[in-house]
Motif scaffolding. Sequence first.
Motif, PDB file in Angstrom:
ATOM      1  N   ARG A  60       0.832  -1.201   0.000  1.00  0.00           N
ATOM      2  CA  ARG A  60       0.000   0.000   0.000  1.00  0.00           C
ATOM      3  C   ARG A  60       0.871   1.257   0.000  1.00  0.00           C
ATOM      4  O   ARG A  60       1.923   1.306   0.650  1.00  0.00           O
ATOM      5  N   GLU A  63      -5.015   6.402  -1.826  1.00  0.00           N
ATOM      6  CA  GLU A  63      -4.403   5.133  -1.407  1.00  0.00           C
ATOM      7  C   GLU A  63      -4.266   4.270  -2.653  1.00  0.00           C
ATOM      8  O   GLU A  63      -5.236   4.054  -3.376  1.00  0.00           O
ATOM      9  N   VAL A  97      -2.581   0.639  -4.557  1.00  0.00           N
ATOM     10  CA  VAL A  97      -2.154  -0.747  -4.334  1.00  0.00           C
ATOM     11  C   VAL A  97      -1.619  -1.293  -5.656  1.00  0.00           C
ATOM     12  O   VAL A  97      -1.949  -0.772  -6.730  1.00  0.00           O
TER      13      VAL A  97
END
Length: 319
Positions: free
Chosen positions: A245, A312, A314
Motif C-alpha cells: 500500500r 491510497e 495498491v
Amino acid sequence: MAFTGVLFPATATGAPHCHRHLHPLCPKSRRLSSTTRTLALPSSTDLPVLDAPVALAAASSVAALAAALSLSDPERRRRQQAEDVGGGDKEVVRDYFNNTGFERWKKIYGEATEGVNSVQLDIRLGHAKTVENALSMLRDGGPLAGLSVCDAGCGTGSLSIPLASEGALVSASDISAAMVAEAERQAREALADRPDIQMPKFEVKDLESLDGKFDIVVCLDVLIHYPQGKAEAMIAHLASLAESRLVLSFAPKTLYYDLLKRVGELFPGPSKATRAYLHAERDVERALEKVGWRVRNRGFIRTQFYFAKLVEAVPVGLA
C-alpha cells in the motif's frame, strides 16, 4: 516532511477561529468518503453579457492583476533563495525547514493557541484532518500492529506517533534535522508509558535517499515541494519501497486553486519561503499506473486555507 498544500501565507491577523483540533491519536476517526468534491466551472452560456464599460473595467482589473504579478516576480525571489543556499528547490526546502520554517510549522502542528493566528489554526485543522483520514484508510485494511510503515516526510511526527501507538513498526524520515529532533522529542513524551510498543525510528533523509522495503509507505503533504517531472519520479520511487500500500497527499491543481496560488504569491510573507507545486489528480494516477499501481481509495480535505487530495494505491494485481 508533512507540509500542507496551503495556497496563501499564514500571516493574517485577527481573532482565532474556534476550531476543535482533531488530534490524530483520537480513536474515533471519521470514515473517509470514496467520493471527491469537485468545483464546476460555468459554461459560456451561463456567463452574463458585459456592456462596454463593465467589460472595460473587467479588462482593467485583469491588467492590474497581471501587472502586480509581474512586479512581485516570484520567480526572481525563488532564484535568489536558491542562490543564497547554493542549490535548488531541495536545498531551499532543507534550509527553510531547519531555520525560520521550523519555528513556524512547529507552531502550526502544535496544540497551543497563544500566538497562533486564525489562518495558522485553519491550516492546523486541515493537516490534522489529512492525518486522521490517512489513518482511517490504513485501519480499513486491518490491524496495523506488526506492519512495517515508512513515514516519508514525517515532520514533527503527527502520523508516526499514532501509527506506533497502534503497534506499527515505523521508520520515519525528514529532510530537516530540526523536524526530526522535534518528532523524536514528541514521540518520547507521547509514548513514554507504552513499553509494549516499539518507538519509531527517526532519520534525517530526503525522499531520494530512502531505501528498503515496507508493508506500507505514506507520504503526506510533501509532493508540494516537487515539480511534476520530479514528482512522477518520486512517486515511482516511493512505490518501489512499498509491498502492498502507498498513501499520498498532494495539493490539487485545478484552475481555481492555481489562481489562488498565484494570488497568494503576491504576498509571500516573511516565513513563506518555499516554492509550492500543485498536481493534477490524473497526473498522479498516471505516474502510479506507469509502475503497476492503481488508486483504490481517494478523498479530498478542504478548509478555508488548506486543500489536499488523498489517495491510497495498491499494486494492480492486489484485490
